[in-house]
Design a protein around this motif. Structure first.
Motif, PDB file in Angstrom:
ATOM      1  N   ILE A 293      -5.369  -5.580  -0.003  1.00 49.54           N
ATOM      2  CA  ILE A 293      -4.902  -5.474  -1.603  1.00 49.54           C
ATOM      3  C   ILE A 293      -4.387  -6.688  -1.763  1.00 49.54           C
ATOM      4  N   LEU A 294      -3.714  -7.381  -0.815  1.00 46.56           N
ATOM      5  CA  LEU A 294      -3.000  -8.649  -1.131  1.00 46.56           C
ATOM      6  C   LEU A 294      -4.009  -9.742  -1.613  1.00 46.56           C
ATOM      7  N   ALA A 295      -5.188  -9.842  -0.761  1.00 47.54           N
ATOM      8  CA  ALA A 295      -6.210 -10.681  -0.810  1.00 47.54           C
ATOM      9  C   ALA A 295      -7.050 -10.292  -2.008  1.00 47.54           C
ATOM     10  N   ALA A 296      -7.503  -9.012  -2.486  1.00 53.41           N
ATOM     11  CA  ALA A 296      -8.103  -8.639  -3.615  1.00 53.41           C
ATOM     12  C   ALA A 296      -7.297  -9.117  -4.922  1.00 53.41           C
ATOM     13  N   GLY A 297      -6.002  -8.774  -4.754  1.00 54.63           N
ATOM     14  CA  GLY A 297      -5.020  -9.489  -5.883  1.00 54.63           C
ATOM     15  C   GLY A 297      -5.035 -10.700  -6.164  1.00 54.63           C
TER      16      GLY A 297
ATOM     17  N   VAL B 253       5.955   2.849   1.596  1.00 56.28           N
ATOM     18  CA  VAL B 253       4.963   1.852   1.011  1.00 56.28           C
ATOM     19  C   VAL B 253       4.804   0.909   2.591  1.00 56.28           C
ATOM     20  N   THR B 254       3.799   0.286   2.643  1.00 55.88           N
ATOM     21  CA  THR B 254       3.454  -0.554   3.930  1.00 55.88           C
ATOM     22  C   THR B 254       3.227  -1.760   3.445  1.00 55.88           C
TER      23      THR B 254
ATOM     24  N   ASP C 230       0.904  -1.218   0.061  1.00 58.31           N
ATOM     25  CA  ASP C 230       0.070  -0.046   0.012  1.00 58.31           C
ATOM     26  C   ASP C 230       1.030   1.324   0.046  1.00 58.31           C
ATOM     27  N   ALA C 231       0.883   2.152  -0.932  1.00 55.65           N
ATOM     28  CA  ALA C 231       1.680   3.266  -1.153  1.00 55.65           C
ATOM     29  C   ALA C 231       0.891   4.154  -0.629  1.00 55.65           C
TER      30      ALA C 231
ATOM     31  N   ALA D 174       3.562 -10.164  -5.913  1.00 54.43           N
ATOM     32  CA  ALA D 174       3.441  -8.721  -5.209  1.00 54.43           C
ATOM     33  C   ALA D 174       2.189  -8.015  -5.982  1.00 54.43           C
ATOM     34  N   VAL D 175       1.337  -7.574  -4.929  1.00 51.71           N
ATOM     35  CA  VAL D 175       0.144  -6.714  -5.457  1.00 51.71           C
ATOM     36  C   VAL D 175       0.326  -5.494  -4.968  1.00 51.71           C
ATOM     37  N   ILE D 176       0.128  -4.519  -5.924  1.00 49.33           N
ATOM     38  CA  ILE D 176       0.280  -2.902  -5.575  1.00 49.33           C
ATOM     39  C   ILE D 176      -1.093  -2.177  -5.918  1.00 49.33           C
ATOM     40  N   ASP D 177      -1.384  -1.186  -5.042  1.00 48.84           N
ATOM     41  CA  ASP D 177      -2.630  -0.473  -5.467  1.00 48.84           C
ATOM     42  C   ASP D 177      -2.551   0.685  -4.663  1.00 48.84           C
ATOM     43  N   ARG D 178      -2.472   2.136  -5.155  1.00 48.25           N
ATOM     44  CA  ARG D 178      -2.327   3.104  -4.497  1.00 48.25           C
ATOM     45  C   ARG D 178      -3.565   3.639  -3.771  1.00 48.25           C
ATOM     46  N   TRP D 179      -4.717   3.382  -4.483  1.00 50.75           N
ATOM     47  CA  TRP D 179      -5.984   4.018  -4.114  1.00 50.75           C
ATOM     48  C   TRP D 179      -7.075   2.995  -3.719  1.00 50.75           C
ATOM     49  N   PHE D 180      -6.650   1.934  -3.192  1.00 46.08           N
ATOM     50  CA  PHE D 180      -7.564   0.822  -2.978  1.00 46.08           C
ATOM     51  C   PHE D 180      -8.266   1.272  -1.664  1.00 46.08           C
ATOM     52  N   PRO D 181      -9.603   1.368  -1.737  1.00 41.19           N
ATOM     53  CA  PRO D 181     -10.530   1.698  -0.660  1.00 41.19           C
ATOM     54  C   PRO D 181     -10.291   0.882   0.486  1.00 41.19           C
ATOM     55  N   SER D 182      -9.857   1.146   1.910  1.00 43.97           N
ATOM     56  CA  SER D 182     -10.015   0.359   2.897  1.00 43.97           C
ATOM     57  C   SER D 182      -9.931   1.173   4.243  1.00 43.97           C
TER      58      SER D 182
END
Length: 274
Positions: free
Chosen positions: A232-236, A129-130, A122-123, A203-211
């Protein structure tokens, strides 16, 4: 199994004043020969519909060296001049010349140990990044660490009149400061991405994933960034299995299609290591 590959290395070269002068003279001769040969080829084709071969250009170069105006071409190596004729390479620009040495060699690459690890990233703003593992990687903020240098150099540059000889030195100083910041940022990102690729298969990356802080699995309250990385990982992984994208698609709502198991196809969310 180890395999042979061709690996390219590029190094920044800092020549002495004497070396820089000699290199500039060589490349100046290369530029002259390249432009002169190109001019002759253009004239022969458009004026006489005739092609000039490399052999003819090389013979012309020999004649150029014998003239009084171009006798200085004999003072540099003939190798770069011949390469100019072969490739008609573009001339070096007159401003901010940076010297690089490029090497191409054969190397033996040993595959990294196999792993099944997967990580979500998560950027953010507070942290660069986290990771879904809970690790938070701080933003080095190279520009802030060197903030006084570009500010001081920029003030000196602003006081110089445009086009004056005194403006060139501070202009180069400003360029060097920004180049140093860019190099440090690039080095940090390369090391981080290399580490993540070596440690994980996906590796799954998304900057604007709602959480949010609320865990969708257990209902507990977690760190927002860590929870976002895990979501993000679970969704990816789910998208990789189903073939959908990570983000909800408007088209799905209109057609009534849901993210159910489909025929295997190329994943659109994960970045898998070969």
């Amino acid at each position: 199994m180890a395999r042979q590959v061709k690996r390219a290395f590029r190094y920044r070269f800092h020549p002495t004043d004497g070396q820089a002068a000699e290199l500039s003279r060589v490349f100046g001769c290369v530029r002259l020969v390249c432009n002169k040969a190109l001019k002759e080829r253009t004239r022969a084709w458009y004026g006489e519909q005739r092609r000039i071969s490399y052999v003819q250009s090389s013979a012309a170069l020999t004649q150029w060296k014998k003239t009084r105006e171009l006798a200085f071409l004999t003072e540099v190596s003939s190798v770069p001049l011949q390469q100019a004729l072969r490739h008609l390479q573009a001339a070096f620009g007159p401003l901010d010349i940076c010297w690089f040495v490029s090497l191409l060699c054969e190397d033996t690459v040993t595959p990294a140990p196999a792993t099944t690890n997967a990580v979500g990233l998560d950027a953010g703003i507070t942290f660069l990044v986290t990771l879904s593992t809970g690790e938070k990687i701080a933003n080095p903020k190279h520009e802030r660490r060197d903030r006084t240098r570009p500010a001081k150099a920029q003030r000196e540059l602003s006081r110089k009149a445009k086009g004056s000889a005194n403006r060139e030195k501070p202009r180069r100083r400003v360029a060097k400061v920004h180049a140093r910041i860019a190099d440090r940022r690039r080095d940090f990102l390369h090391k981080l991405s290399t580490r993540l690729v070596r440690e994980n298969q996906t590796a799954v990356i998304d900057r604007w994933f709602p959480s949010s802080k609320l865990c969708g699995a257990c209902g507990a309250v977690h760190d927002r960034d860590v929870n976002a990385a895990r979501n993000i990982l679970a969704a990816g992984l789910a998208a990789s299995a189903c073939g959908d994208g990570v983000r909800p698609q408007r088209e799905s709502s209109r057609t009534g299609r849901s993210s159910v198991k489909q025929e295997p196809r190329r994943a659109t969310a994960g970045i898998s290591r070969p």
